[in-house]
Design an enzyme around this catalytic site. Structure first.
Site, PDB file in Angstrom:
ATOM      1  N   CYS A  54      81.819  75.971  51.063  1.00  0.00           N
ATOM      2  CA  CYS A  54      83.200  75.643  50.682  1.00  0.00           C
ATOM      3  C   CYS A  54      83.906  74.559  51.490  1.00  0.00           C
ATOM      4  CB  CYS A  54      84.045  76.913  50.756  1.00  0.00           C
ATOM      5  SG  CYS A  54      83.335  78.350  49.931  1.00  0.00           S
ATOM      6  N   HIS A  68      91.531  76.157  53.052  1.00  0.00           N
ATOM      7  CA  HIS A  68      90.333  76.381  53.876  1.00  0.00           C
ATOM      8  C   HIS A  68      90.062  75.297  54.915  1.00  0.00           C
ATOM      9  CE1 HIS A  68      85.995  78.245  53.673  1.00  0.00           C
ATOM     10  NE2 HIS A  68      86.731  78.728  54.642  1.00  0.00           N
TER      11      HIS A  68
HETATM   12 CA   LIG Z   1      82.665  77.850  47.579  1.00  0.00          CA
END
Ligand SMILES: [Ca+2]
Length: 483
Positions: free
Chosen positions: A90, A158
């Site tokens: 990610c 994130h």
């Molecule tokens: Ca991901």
């Protein structure tokens, strides 16, 4: 640069024919140009689905998942069969998307620590990882600002948090639901997510983020906007609306896809896409809005299946980095076009700037290449190859066999060829994706010259971006010792 490698599977449920598939570059399969208001800056809706696998959509060939709205979008835009994320997980993918830079430029190589899995089985000390995208990096949202764009990040971020490294510190005027977190603990309210007020108990997160997206579009219908919508779905925990699950429980699993809850999560995202398209219609913005749909890495092997690709999330094999991509650009692209040219996450930044008529920020290196020319059905790209650098360990999960999904590695794709280098022992694997999309036949020993040339390409690139390769031995390495 390359061709579609799995045309039959890829095209079968899109209503596109194998015979019409292009051998190289893009080919229009239908003719339905849409007009655009001249002189108006286009809006952008960038939908990033978390952990969505290459075969997880109807138009990509899945007969298990149901995604009518995304399939429709695909039929109205350009579908890329060789679209890649910059990393197999990610955070680095997101850092590359937002910065337009390869991982060695910003140091976000993986999620969390690069030392994952059992220490006694890690031969090398991996390269230290950055978990925050440096606030000094000029993001795509910051680059669009001088051109008059208002931007929103609605969903998973994130890459840091707060006024410095959260979306609000990186050029987004509206910041909702994003923080350091790489996943939600619950897809149902109360979510307990930063920057998102819980909704009524039982509200579903994908629906809520879609609601927020619709609000943003409504509020900004009169100015050019950039909506970045990174869903928390379809990442774990696998939680879906019960009303959608039952249908899949009664459905025949297909090609390794058999998880009803996951299927319902995918369908909720699809429903959200349909609602966004409807909103654009209602506001008269459909013809002046570029819609991009992409995933941040391959699907999780064990939850879904990327067959015929090898592996899944966390690996540099195709299943980990090759993902679905649709670009709908009314008035410029022809509906129903399919493109086999390899493109990558870093390409969106220069592409969006070119579409917006915005200048490239001074002093900010962009590693990607604008794909505007291929979207318009012209030419191919200039570059010789695309690259990955993942100097970190990722342990197995979801029943994946063996200890690792990957050990520290790098990779290059040039034309039909792909080379993967594993840093622990210098092992090189060479695949011809044209004949072997599943990376089953390692040709490294059979084709030493080709292998050497590909390795040179990869090493030269690493030098050009100062990519650190782990070489230091791990003193705790004890492969012969029982746990
Ligand atoms: Ca991901």
């Amino acid at each position: 640069m390359a061709e579609c490698l799995n045309r039959r599977d890829f095209l079968k449920s899109a209503g596109l024919t194998v015979a019409a598939a292009a051998l190289a570059g893009c080919r229009s399969l239908a003719s339905r140009p849409v007009t655009n208001s001249p002189g108006t800056k286009p809006n952008f809706v960038f939908i990033l689905i978390d952990d969505l696998g290459w075969m997880d959509l109807g138009f990509m060939g899945s007969s298990y998942y149901e995604t009518p709205n995304i399939d429709k979008l695909a039929g109205e835009g350009v579908v890329f069969s060789s679209a890649y994320t910059n990393a197999p997980n990610c955070a680095p993918t997101r850092a590359c998307l937002l910065s337009g830079q390869y991982t060695p430029r910003h140091g976000v190589y993986t999620v969390g620590r690069s030392e994952r899995g059992p220490a006694r089985l890690r031969k090398l000390i991996p390269i230290e990882n950055e978990t925050t995208l440096d606030p000094n990096v000029v993001t795509i949202a910051e680059a669009l600002k001088p051109a008059g764009y208002v931007s929103a990040s609605i969903g998973k971020w994130h890459l840091g948090k707060g006024a410095q490294s959260g979306p609000e510190g990186q050029g987004f005027d509206v910041s909702i639901a994003g923080s350091r977190r790489g996943a939600t603990r619950r897809h149902f309210s109360p979510y307990n997510l930063e920057n998102l007020q819980d909704g009524p108990e039982g509200e579903y997160l994908t629906d809520r983020l879609t609601d927020e997206a619709l609000k943003f579009v409504q509020n900004n219908k009169n100015k050019p906007f950039f909506l970045y919508l990174p869903h928390y779905a379809v990442h774990t925990p696998i939680q879906a609306k019960e009303s959608m699950v039952a249908k899949y429980q009664n459905k025949q699993p297909a090609s390794g896809q058999n998880n009803p809850k996951y299927a319902a999560m995918v369908e909720s995202v699809d429903e959200g896409v349909g609602r966004i398209m409807k909103k654009l219609d209602q506001l008269g913005l459909r013809d002046n809005t570029v819609v991009i749909l992409f995933s941040d890495n391959g699907g999780v092997a064990g939850i879904t299946s990327m067959e015929p690709l090898r592996g899944g999330k966390g690996m540099l094999y195709e299943g980990g980095v090759r993902v679905p991509l649709v670009v709908r650009w009314p008035g410029k692209t022809t509906a129903g076009t399919k493109c086999d040219v390899p493109v990558m996450g870093i390409d969106f930044y220069p592409t969006i700037l070119e579409m917006a008529g915005a200048a490239r920020p001074e002093g900010h290196m962009l590693d990607g290449e604008s794909i505007v020319s291929i979207l318009k059905g012209r030419a191919s790209l200039k570059r010789e190859a695309i690259f990955w650098h993942f100097p970190a360990y990722l342990q197995a999960n979801y029943g994946w066999k063996g200890t690792w999904r990957t050990t520290p590695a790098g990779a290059v794709r040039s034309g039909d060829w792909k080379l993967i280098e594993f840093f622990e022992d210098g092992k090189l694997e060479l695949y011809n994706l044209k004949n072997d999309i599943g990376e089953r036949k390692d040709l490294a020993h059979k084709m030493p010259d080709k292998t050497r040339r590909m390795h040179e390409l990869l090493k030269n690139w690493r030098k050009s971006v100062n990519a650190p390769v782990p070489t230091e031995l791990n003193p705790a390495y004890r492969p012969d010792k029982e746990q």
